[in-house]
Scaffold this motif. Structure first.
Motif, mmCIF file in Angstrom:
data_model
loop_
_atom_site.group_PDB
_atom_site.id
_atom_site.type_symbol
_atom_site.label_atom_id
_atom_site.label_comp_id
_atom_site.label_asym_id
_atom_site.label_seq_id
_atom_site.Cartn_x
_atom_site.Cartn_y
_atom_site.Cartn_z
ATOM 1 N N LYS A 2 0.847 -1.178 0.000
ATOM 2 C CA LYS A 2 0.000 0.000 0.000
ATOM 3 C C LYS A 2 0.885 1.231 0.000
ATOM 4 C CE LYS A 2 -0.645 -0.639 5.001
ATOM 5 N NZ LYS A 2 -1.656 -0.898 6.056
ATOM 6 N N ARG A 3 0.268 2.392 -0.078
ATOM 7 C CA ARG A 3 1.011 3.644 -0.095
ATOM 8 C C ARG A 3 0.499 4.535 1.020
ATOM 9 N NH1 ARG A 3 3.402 4.743 -5.225
ATOM 10 N NH2 ARG A 3 2.882 6.958 -5.155
ATOM 11 N N VAL A 4 1.394 5.349 1.564
ATOM 12 C CA VAL A 4 1.023 6.261 2.632
ATOM 13 C C VAL A 4 1.564 7.643 2.287
ATOM 14 C CG1 VAL A 4 3.085 5.688 4.000
ATOM 15 C CG2 VAL A 4 1.077 6.655 5.125
ATOM 16 N N LYS A 5 0.745 8.665 2.504
ATOM 17 C CA LYS A 5 1.136 10.031 2.187
ATOM 18 C C LYS A 5 2.074 10.561 3.266
ATOM 19 C CE LYS A 5 -0.738 14.670 1.318
ATOM 20 N NZ LYS A 5 -1.964 15.486 1.190
ATOM 21 N N VAL A 6 3.206 11.160 2.842
ATOM 22 C CA VAL A 6 4.174 11.715 3.795
ATOM 23 C C VAL A 6 4.397 13.209 3.590
ATOM 24 C CG1 VAL A 6 5.348 9.515 4.136
ATOM 25 C CG2 VAL A 6 6.145 11.070 2.338
ATOM 26 N N ALA A 7 3.966 13.734 2.456
ATOM 27 C CA ALA A 7 4.084 15.161 2.148
ATOM 28 C C ALA A 7 3.151 15.449 0.986
ATOM 29 C CB ALA A 7 5.529 15.535 1.792
ATOM 30 N N GLN A 8 2.979 16.732 0.672
ATOM 31 C CA GLN A 8 2.107 17.097 -0.438
ATOM 32 C C GLN A 8 2.621 16.489 -1.734
ATOM 33 O OE1 GLN A 8 -0.774 18.773 -0.087
ATOM 34 N NE2 GLN A 8 -1.160 18.334 -2.262
ATOM 35 N N GLY A 9 1.827 15.625 -2.328
ATOM 36 C CA GLY A 9 2.212 14.987 -3.582
ATOM 37 C C GLY A 9 3.228 13.880 -3.455
ATOM 38 N N GLY A 74 14.165 11.736 6.974
ATOM 39 C CA GLY A 74 13.807 11.333 8.328
ATOM 40 C C GLY A 74 12.365 11.654 8.649
ATOM 41 N N LEU A 75 11.921 12.846 8.247
ATOM 42 C CA LEU A 75 10.524 13.221 8.466
ATOM 43 C C LEU A 75 9.578 12.329 7.659
ATOM 44 C CD1 LEU A 75 10.648 17.120 8.593
ATOM 45 C CD2 LEU A 75 9.961 15.573 10.435
ATOM 46 N N ASP A 76 10.014 11.886 6.485
ATOM 47 C CA ASP A 76 9.190 10.950 5.715
ATOM 48 C C ASP A 76 8.883 9.703 6.534
ATOM 49 O OD1 ASP A 76 9.083 12.590 3.505
ATOM 50 O OD2 ASP A 76 10.445 11.379 2.268
ATOM 51 N N VAL A 77 9.884 9.217 7.257
ATOM 52 C CA VAL A 77 9.678 8.029 8.094
ATOM 53 C C VAL A 77 8.638 8.320 9.171
ATOM 54 C CG1 VAL A 77 10.773 6.434 9.722
ATOM 55 C CG2 VAL A 77 12.008 7.159 7.657
ATOM 56 N N VAL A 78 8.761 9.459 9.819
ATOM 57 C CA VAL A 78 7.822 9.833 10.883
ATOM 58 C C VAL A 78 6.415 9.998 10.331
ATOM 59 C CG1 VAL A 78 7.254 11.589 12.607
ATOM 60 C CG2 VAL A 78 9.640 10.906 12.250
ATOM 61 N N HIS A 79 6.288 10.653 9.181
ATOM 62 C CA HIS A 79 4.966 10.861 8.591
ATOM 63 C C HIS A 79 4.370 9.537 8.109
ATOM 64 C CE1 HIS A 79 6.191 15.291 7.770
ATOM 65 N NE2 HIS A 79 5.715 15.122 8.991
ATOM 66 N N ALA A 80 5.222 8.609 7.695
ATOM 67 C CA ALA A 80 4.723 7.278 7.342
ATOM 68 C C ALA A 80 4.169 6.575 8.579
ATOM 69 C CB ALA A 80 5.841 6.441 6.710
ATOM 70 N N LEU A 81 4.870 6.709 9.717
ATOM 71 C CA LEU A 81 4.344 6.147 10.959
ATOM 72 C C LEU A 81 2.991 6.768 11.289
ATOM 73 C CD1 LEU A 81 7.525 6.074 13.272
ATOM 74 C CD2 LEU A 81 6.619 4.252 11.824
ATOM 75 N N ASP A 82 2.887 8.085 11.116
ATOM 76 C CA ASP A 82 1.610 8.766 11.366
ATOM 77 C C ASP A 82 0.509 8.169 10.494
ATOM 78 O OD1 ASP A 82 2.863 10.475 13.166
ATOM 79 O OD2 ASP A 82 3.121 12.092 11.697
ATOM 80 N N GLY A 83 0.816 8.003 9.213
ATOM 81 C CA GLY A 83 -0.187 7.496 8.278
ATOM 82 C C GLY A 83 -0.604 6.068 8.574
ATOM 83 N N LEU A 84 0.276 5.314 9.211
ATOM 84 C CA LEU A 84 -0.027 3.928 9.569
ATOM 85 C C LEU A 84 -0.637 3.805 10.962
ATOM 86 C CD1 LEU A 84 3.240 2.303 8.168
ATOM 87 C CD2 LEU A 84 0.928 2.054 7.204
#
Length: 296
Positions: A2-9, A74-84
């Motif tokens: 699956k895909r998870v949003k980490v930033a705009q676009g 690094g923030l991408d990882v954190v935002h992926a955790l948020d999305g999950l």
């Protein structure tokens, strides 16, 4: 998948291996996708819910124009955790992912339970500075002849990495001509590797306070540079500058390793005769050490 949003676009590919318990998230090294852990990740589903991420610019994740510096990744990882829906996770990263997980463990420690470095504590900031000064530097990635068959690519990967290459990673990280079957290119944004090299930030591996397991093979960039110096195709300016750079690199690496050994939250384990992709050459050792470290 699956895909998870980490930033705009920007969306990241997420592999969900399932399992029960706290989250364990694998982060791939330079040029790889989350599928490089297809054989390793399922070993931990008895006690963890296991995931793997593919960073931006590679594989099935988004390929944005920017965002390849260490803090953004690094923030991408954190935002992926948020999305999950994951508040806190064990992060297990290979090679260049060590910088990203160190950044997270340093700046957002509340999101990290434990850290597992899979041959991931080299000073990439130092080597990045060295590479940026060269006109056409070789990169620490495996290369293949144009038009090589799938069988030939697998043989090269198995030889260079030291173990069987995950089948899905071959398809997700590389492109083959649908007509001839020959190798075309890596499946990544063309300048993603160069942007990551330019965007490497120096991180302090001793800064995170979470428990740390570091598995390593005893070799690093010094050995890679020596190997590059021996190849005829290596640019002359690389050879010349590397001779002056290597002594300092060795001293700095030894000093950094000694400092980490003194950290009370660190456990360092050298896997004898291993290679950079530790879980391909020493799967049983990696699983055993990780299970022991991750036990409640």
């Amino acid at each position: 998948m699956k895909r998870v949003k980490v930033a705009q676009g920007v969306e990241l590919e997420v592999l969900d291996f399932g399992g029960q318990g706290p989250a364990l998230v694998f982060l791939s090294g330079l040029g790889n996708t989350g599928h490089v852990f297809d054989q390793l990740a399922p070993e931990f589903i008895a006690r963890h819910h296991v995931y793997a991420l593919t960073r931006r610019g590679f594989g099935a994740s988004s390929w944005p124009d920017t965002g390849y510096d260490t803090p953004t990744l690094g923030l991408d990882v954190v935002h992926a955790l948020d999305g999950l829906g994951i508040q806190k996770a064990v992060l297990a990263g290979h090679s260049m992912a060590g910088d990203e997980m160190t950044w997270v463990g340093t700046h957002l420690p509340e999101r990290v339970d434990k850290l597992v470095y899979l041959d991931a504590t080299d000073d990439r900031a130092g080597i990045a500075v060295f590479l940026r000064e060269l006109s056409n530097p070789p990169m620490p990635t495996v290369e293949f002849p144009a038009g090589a068959s799938r069988e030939a690519v697998v043989a090269i990967l198995t030889r260079d990495l030291g173990g069987p290459y995950p089948a899905h990673e071959l398809d997700q990280a590389h492109e083959f001509d649908p007509t001839t079957g020959g190798y075309v290119r890596p499946r990544q944004r063309p300048d993603a590797v160069a942007q990551m090299i330019r965007g490497v930030a120096r991180v302090d591996f001793s800064a995170p306070r979470a428990p740390v397991l570091s598995l390593f093979d005893g070799q690093g960039f010094a050995e890679w540079m020596e190997a590059m110096m021996s190849l005829e195709r290596t640019p002359a300016d690389f050879r010349e500058k590397a001779r002056d750079f290597l002594p300092g690199l060795r001293r700095d690496t030894e000093a950094a390793d000694a400092a980490l050994r003194k950290q009370p939250n660190w456990k360092l384990v050298k896997l004898e005769n291993a290679r950079h992709y530790l879980w391909l050459t020493h799967p049983a050792d990696v699983v055993r050490e990780m299970n022991t470290f991750l036990a409640p």
